[in-house]
Motif scaffolding. Structure first.
Motif, PDB file in Angstrom:
ATOM      1  N   VAL A  28       0.823  -1.209   0.000  1.00  0.00           N
ATOM      2  CA  VAL A  28       0.000   0.000   0.000  1.00  0.00           C
ATOM      3  C   VAL A  28       0.857   1.259   0.000  1.00  0.00           C
ATOM      4  N   ASP A  29       2.115   1.142   0.430  1.00  0.00           N
ATOM      5  CA  ASP A  29       3.028   2.284   0.418  1.00  0.00           C
ATOM      6  C   ASP A  29       4.046   2.194  -0.718  1.00  0.00           C
ATOM      7  N   GLY A  30       3.833   1.290  -1.660  1.00  0.00           N
ATOM      8  CA  GLY A  30       4.737   1.127  -2.788  1.00  0.00           C
ATOM      9  C   GLY A  30       5.195  -0.312  -2.928  1.00  0.00           C
ATOM     10  N   ALA A  43       2.456  -7.124   6.005  1.00  0.00           N
ATOM     11  CA  ALA A  43       2.174  -5.864   5.316  1.00  0.00           C
ATOM     12  C   ALA A  43       0.852  -5.970   4.567  1.00  0.00           C
ATOM     13  N   ALA A  44       0.210  -4.816   4.417  1.00  0.00           N
ATOM     14  CA  ALA A  44      -1.000  -4.717   3.601  1.00  0.00           C
ATOM     15  C   ALA A  44      -0.596  -4.557   2.144  1.00  0.00           C
ATOM     16  N   LEU A  45      -1.362  -5.197   1.261  1.00  0.00           N
ATOM     17  CA  LEU A  45      -1.085  -5.137  -0.168  1.00  0.00           C
ATOM     18  C   LEU A  45      -2.204  -4.411  -0.900  1.00  0.00           C
ATOM     19  N   ASP A  46      -1.825  -3.704  -1.940  1.00  0.00           N
ATOM     20  CA  ASP A  46      -2.753  -2.947  -2.762  1.00  0.00           C
ATOM     21  C   ASP A  46      -3.112  -3.764  -4.005  1.00  0.00           C
ATOM     22  N   ILE A  47      -4.004  -3.260  -4.800  1.00  0.00           N
ATOM     23  CA  ILE A  47      -4.291  -3.836  -6.105  1.00  0.00           C
ATOM     24  C   ILE A  47      -3.040  -3.625  -6.962  1.00  0.00           C
ATOM     25  N   GLY A  48      -2.554  -4.685  -7.584  1.00  0.00           N
ATOM     26  CA  GLY A  48      -1.348  -4.536  -8.394  1.00  0.00           C
ATOM     27  C   GLY A  48      -0.816  -5.864  -8.888  1.00  0.00           C
TER      28      GLY A  48
END
Length: 136
Positions: A28-30, A43-48
């Motif tokens: 989520v931060d890169g 860690a949290a993960l974003d769409i990607g």
């Protein structure tokens, strides 16, 4: 080169279970990479895009719909909302999802959930990009 166990899990299935040298994740931060013997991590993960495989050479890719990752004892586990390997992506379905999301966003009607339509568009574009990368 040292290897780690990589698992990608969704509520429906195990998408990946492999021994790899490297994993690239959309935090989520890169983006960040993980190698064998990495310190414990959550860690949290974003769409990607998730890339995994050898440190040098051709890696496999998957479209990730967000989630969380844990690294412990040389085992990396991704708990994903959704995950599709590049070769599994139905390009026609992704194009149709993109079209529907764009229509909802352009209509600007009061009953349209704009945030949901934006996420749908983001996921459709991601799936198309991952599928296109696999064809190269």
């Amino acid at each position: 080169m040292a290897v780690l166990t990589c698992e990608v899990l969704t509520p429906e299935r195990t998408v990946v279970q492999a021994e790899v040298e490297y994993v690239l994740l959309p935090g989520v931060d890169g983006q960040f990479g993980v190698l064998a013997n990495h310190q414990p991590l959550m860690a949290a993960l974003d769409i990607g895009v998730v890339e995994f495989g050898p440190l040098q050479g051709k890696r496999r890719k998957l479209a990730l719909g967000g989630g969380f990752v844990e690294m412990h004892d040389n085992k990396l586990t991704v708990m994903a909302r959704t995950a599709e390997l590049a070769e599994e992506i139905d390009v026609l379905r992704a194009r149709e999802a993109k079209r529907r999301a764009e229509e909802r966003l352009q209509a600007r009607q009061a009953d349209v959930d704009v945030a949901r339509a934006q996420v749908s568009l983001q996921k459709a574009l991601l799936r198309l990009r991952v599928a296109n990368d696999a064809e190269k």
